[in-house]
Design a protein around this motif. Sequence first.
Motif, PDB file in Angstrom:
ATOM      1  N   ASN A   1       6.281  -0.808  -1.364  1.00  0.00           N
ATOM      2  CA  ASN A   1       5.395   0.281  -1.771  1.00  0.00           C
ATOM      3  C   ASN A   1       5.531   0.583  -3.252  1.00  0.00           C
TER       4      ASN A   1
ATOM      5  N   PHE B   1      -1.911  -3.653  -0.511  1.00  0.00           N
ATOM      6  CA  PHE B   1      -1.753  -2.457   0.321  1.00  0.00           C
ATOM      7  C   PHE B   1      -2.315  -2.667   1.718  1.00  0.00           C
TER       8      PHE B   1
ATOM      9  N   ASN C   1      -0.005  -2.611   5.193  1.00  0.00           N
ATOM     10  CA  ASN C   1      -0.143  -1.610   6.252  1.00  0.00           C
ATOM     11  C   ASN C   1      -0.938  -2.113   7.453  1.00  0.00           C
TER      12      ASN C   1
ATOM     13  N   ILE D   1      -6.568   0.335   6.853  1.00  0.00           N
ATOM     14  CA  ILE D   1      -7.067   1.119   5.725  1.00  0.00           C
ATOM     15  C   ILE D   1      -7.993   2.202   6.261  1.00  0.00           C
TER      16      ILE D   1
ATOM     17  N   ALA E   1      -6.476   7.109   2.368  1.00  0.00           N
ATOM     18  CA  ALA E   1      -5.752   6.394   1.308  1.00  0.00           C
ATOM     19  C   ALA E   1      -6.423   6.540  -0.052  1.00  0.00           C
TER      20      ALA E   1
ATOM     21  N   HIS F   1      -4.476  11.327  -3.436  1.00  0.00           N
ATOM     22  CA  HIS F   1      -3.930  10.029  -3.840  1.00  0.00           C
ATOM     23  C   HIS F   1      -4.325   9.688  -5.281  1.00  0.00           C
TER      24      HIS F   1
END
Length: 346
Positions: free
Chosen positions: A47, A236, A240, A243, A247, A252
């Motif tokens: 991350n 990303f 994960n 999505i 996000a 963010h």
Amino acid sequence: MSSVNAGIRLLVRNPGRTRIVLVVLVLSAAAAVPQLGTTFMISLASNILIFGLLAMSLDLLGGYTGLVSLGQASFLGVGAYGIAYGLRLGMGPIEAMGFSLLAVAFTAALFGLVAVRVGGITFVILTLALGQIVWGLAFRWVSVSGGDNGLPVGDRPVLGPIDLSDNSSYYYFVLIVFTVCAAILWAIVNSPFGLSLRGIRDNEPRMRTLGYTVSLHKYLAFVISAVFAGISGILFAFFNNYISPTAIDFSHNGTIVLMTVLGGLGTLWGPLVGAVIIVFLQQYLSIYFQRWLTVQGVIFVLTVLFARQGLWGLFSGLTRRLAAHARQQVLSLIHISEPTRQAESS
């Protein structure tokens, strides 16, 4: 002893080689994370690299061009949604990556035509509005984005002999991509194009007088910055395997700006330091300390008050002072020791 003195003299008189040594040490430490850390630490480090790249992409625009964007996370979202939608259409991983980057470049090229026409606080507000458009499309365009439910990305791909489904393998993949992108960003900011961006940031009217096409430089910086943000979105999404619109919401976008300002605008490596601190606070300290947001706020306030150039600027200044002091000490010792050895030999 002579070989040690020669090595010290080499490092003192060649700061460029010293930086190379430091980079090698940092990369070696990063490469050792899967061997030394737990699964959680591998996830934390992944991350940090992903959001560090996103923050560095914003620094190219905000720190070197003087255009701070509140919509940078939106391009992460476009890149992530591009991967998810491409895989949904039946594309392979490589084709989906290409489709995602094309989507990011097209979106940035379209938004840039509007955004670079303004500057200052107007640019900040406009990028915020453009970012909210992307968020709104992700939230309402259910047939493409899945709406509030988001889109699954599926399993991580197999690239040749490398199976990225393993967390350690995927971490190394992220580290390699981050290193390549960081090297390209470093080359950009140190190129004549990067120097012209700094000139636009410092004195735009003078750059116009010198004959530079300021609007074109801003436009290219906007698009290039968005492409690197899209690459972080691809990483990303595969990290994960999912999505959703959360996000790329306003919080963010604000967090990415916080990382960049905390680390230091216009330093390139500073945003990575900011990402380390913010990701650590969000994903590690928050487990044990309920008021971690208070700690984050205190760190940010202290940085703004006492380190105007960010934590990286503070670190660089201290390092330069210590290096100058160490150089004087080392050179004085060398000058003293050389006559002593000559006298002993005679």
